[in-house]
Design a protein around this motif. Structure first.
Motif, PDB file in Angstrom:
ATOM      1  N   LEU A  23     -30.772 -60.311 -13.853  1.00 40.02           N
ATOM      2  CA  LEU A  23     -31.698 -61.396 -14.179  1.00 40.02           C
ATOM      3  C   LEU A  23     -32.549 -61.081 -15.410  1.00 40.02           C
ATOM      4  N   VAL A  24     -32.920 -59.831 -15.599  1.00 37.55           N
ATOM      5  CA  VAL A  24     -33.643 -59.461 -16.827  1.00 37.55           C
ATOM      6  C   VAL A  24     -32.728 -59.662 -18.033  1.00 37.55           C
ATOM      7  N   SER A  25     -31.451 -59.298 -17.911  1.00 36.20           N
ATOM      8  CA  SER A  25     -30.521 -59.513 -19.026  1.00 36.20           C
ATOM      9  C   SER A  25     -30.380 -61.007 -19.319  1.00 36.20           C
ATOM     10  N   GLU A  26     -30.412 -61.835 -18.296  1.00 36.88           N
ATOM     11  CA  GLU A  26     -30.357 -63.287 -18.504  1.00 36.88           C
ATOM     12  C   GLU A  26     -31.615 -63.787 -19.214  1.00 36.88           C
ATOM     13  N   LEU A  27     -32.760 -63.254 -18.852  1.00 36.99           N
ATOM     14  CA  LEU A  27     -33.999 -63.666 -19.510  1.00 36.99           C
ATOM     15  C   LEU A  27     -34.004 -63.260 -20.980  1.00 36.99           C
ATOM     16  N   LEU A  28     -33.417 -62.112 -21.297  1.00 37.10           N
ATOM     17  CA  LEU A  28     -33.362 -61.643 -22.681  1.00 37.10           C
ATOM     18  C   LEU A  28     -32.395 -62.470 -23.522  1.00 37.10           C
ATOM     19  N   ILE A  66     -41.935 -60.451  -9.273  1.00 36.52           N
ATOM     20  CA  ILE A  66     -41.515 -61.774  -9.739  1.00 36.52           C
ATOM     21  C   ILE A  66     -40.449 -62.314  -8.782  1.00 36.52           C
ATOM     22  N   ARG A  67     -40.612 -63.557  -8.398  1.00 34.16           N
ATOM     23  CA  ARG A  67     -39.740 -64.183  -7.412  1.00 34.16           C
ATOM     24  C   ARG A  67     -38.575 -64.935  -8.067  1.00 34.16           C
ATOM     25  N   LEU A  68     -37.545 -65.170  -7.266  1.00 32.26           N
ATOM     26  CA  LEU A  68     -36.337 -65.842  -7.721  1.00 32.26           C
ATOM     27  C   LEU A  68     -36.641 -67.189  -8.361  1.00 32.26           C
ATOM     28  N   THR A  69     -37.477 -68.000  -7.735  1.00 32.45           N
ATOM     29  CA  THR A  69     -37.756 -69.324  -8.292  1.00 32.45           C
ATOM     30  C   THR A  69     -38.392 -69.234  -9.670  1.00 32.45           C
ATOM     31  N   GLU A  70     -39.253 -68.245  -9.872  1.00 36.18           N
ATOM     32  CA  GLU A  70     -39.908 -68.093 -11.170  1.00 36.18           C
ATOM     33  C   GLU A  70     -38.887 -67.766 -12.264  1.00 36.18           C
ATOM     34  N   VAL A  71     -37.931 -66.901 -11.942  1.00 33.00           N
ATOM     35  CA  VAL A  71     -36.897 -66.539 -12.911  1.00 33.00           C
ATOM     36  C   VAL A  71     -36.008 -67.743 -13.204  1.00 33.00           C
ATOM     37  N   LEU A  75     -35.506 -69.522 -16.810  1.00 30.37           N
ATOM     38  CA  LEU A  75     -34.187 -69.652 -17.444  1.00 30.37           C
ATOM     39  C   LEU A  75     -33.899 -71.101 -17.814  1.00 30.37           C
ATOM     40  N   ALA A  76     -34.281 -72.043 -16.951  1.00 32.40           N
ATOM     41  CA  ALA A  76     -34.114 -73.467 -17.281  1.00 32.40           C
ATOM     42  C   ALA A  76     -34.949 -73.826 -18.510  1.00 32.40           C
ATOM     43  N   ARG A  77     -36.157 -73.317 -18.572  1.00 36.37           N
ATOM     44  CA  ARG A  77     -37.015 -73.574 -19.742  1.00 36.37           C
ATOM     45  C   ARG A  77     -36.414 -72.992 -21.019  1.00 36.37           C
ATOM     46  N   ARG A  78     -35.690 -71.908 -20.862  1.00 39.08           N
ATOM     47  CA  ARG A  78     -35.080 -71.256 -22.031  1.00 39.08           C
ATOM     48  C   ARG A  78     -33.714 -71.844 -22.371  1.00 39.08           C
ATOM     49  N   GLY A  79     -33.329 -72.914 -21.697  1.00 39.92           N
ATOM     50  CA  GLY A  79     -32.137 -73.653 -22.080  1.00 39.92           C
ATOM     51  C   GLY A  79     -30.913 -73.500 -21.199  1.00 39.92           C
ATOM     52  N   SER A  80     -30.970 -72.686 -20.172  1.00 41.97           N
ATOM     53  CA  SER A  80     -29.821 -72.546 -19.264  1.00 41.97           C
ATOM     54  C   SER A  80     -29.713 -73.761 -18.349  1.00 41.97           C
ATOM     55  N   PRO A 104     -43.454 -78.673 -12.825  1.00 39.83           N
ATOM     56  CA  PRO A 104     -43.712 -80.108 -12.711  1.00 39.83           C
ATOM     57  C   PRO A 104     -43.307 -80.905 -13.952  1.00 39.83           C
ATOM     58  N   VAL A 105     -43.277 -80.253 -15.121  1.00 34.44           N
ATOM     59  CA  VAL A 105     -42.836 -80.922 -16.343  1.00 34.44           C
ATOM     60  C   VAL A 105     -41.811 -80.040 -17.043  1.00 34.44           C
ATOM     61  N   GLY A 106     -40.980 -80.671 -17.834  1.00 36.16           N
ATOM     62  CA  GLY A 106     -39.986 -79.918 -18.589  1.00 36.16           C
ATOM     63  C   GLY A 106     -38.756 -79.606 -17.769  1.00 36.16           C
ATOM     64  N   PRO A 107     -37.855 -78.830 -18.355  1.00 35.27           N
ATOM     65  CA  PRO A 107     -36.607 -78.503 -17.657  1.00 35.27           C
ATOM     66  C   PRO A 107     -36.862 -77.719 -16.377  1.00 35.27           C
ATOM     67  N   ARG A 108     -36.057 -77.993 -15.401  1.00 35.84           N
ATOM     68  CA  ARG A 108     -36.134 -77.239 -14.148  1.00 35.84           C
ATOM     69  C   ARG A 108     -34.740 -77.138 -13.554  1.00 35.84           C
TER      70      ARG A 108
END
Length: 170
Positions: A23-28, A66-71, A75-80, A104-108
């Motif tokens: 998940l860290v590699s996905e965030l990077l 850090i919890r799964l939902t936060e990651v 990732l959705a905010r970063r375009g995944s 509540p706003v933006g990609p999810r």
């Protein structure tokens, strides 16, 4: 390919580290898509950021686990294209609600309900994790589980084809 087997005697560091590293590699470097398949799912801790070592990866979050939902939301905010496929079960409601409330706003992440779902795994552009583990506290830390991690592009492509055929958006 790597296989991890837990024995059900408490947290297995290998499995916890595996999820954190993936998940860290996905965030990077976010994949174009990341799907999580888990009939039963909870908001488990997936990154140990208690000492703030991942501040550069998650600058908006404090030094804490850090919890799964936060990651997934990040990732959705970063375009995944993040999708969570689960059953309509009362125990999944908290995770489903957090995926909505924390973004509540933006990609999810998109939530798909499939009441016959029994597949368990996570697939991205670079990896496919699959096996017996639900993404729950018991799956991560208590139950005996078998998890396989695949990084072969051909096998990942085959998993994507299979999952897209089974779990398309309605």
């Amino acid at each position: 390919m790597r296989r991890i087997t837990t024995v059900g005697a408490g947290e297995t560091r290998q499995l916890t580290d595996l999820l954190q590293n993936l998940l860290v590699s996905e965030l990077l470097a976010p994949s174009s898509r990341l799907w999580v398949l888990s009939p039963w799912i909870s908001d488990i801790v997936v990154i140990d950021n208690a000492s703030g070592q991942f501040k550069s990866v998650l600058p908006a979050l404090p030094a804490r686990p850090i919890r799964l939902t936060e990651v997934l939301i990040e990732l959705a905010r970063r375009g995944s294209d993040v999708r969570v496929i689960m059953r309509d079960e009362p125990r999944n409601a908290v995770t489903g609600q957090r995926l909505t409330d924390l973004a509540p706003v933006g990609p999810r992440p998109t939530q798909l309900i499939r009441n016959t779902l029994h597949d368990k795994g996570m697939v991205s552009d670079r990896f496919h994790v699959h096996g017996s583990m639900n993404f729950t506290f018991f799956g991560q830390r208590v139950n005996q589980e078998g998890v396989t991690v695949v990084s072969d592009p051909d096998q990942i492509a085959r998993a994507w084809v299979e999952y897209q055929n089974r779990y398309q958006l309605p």
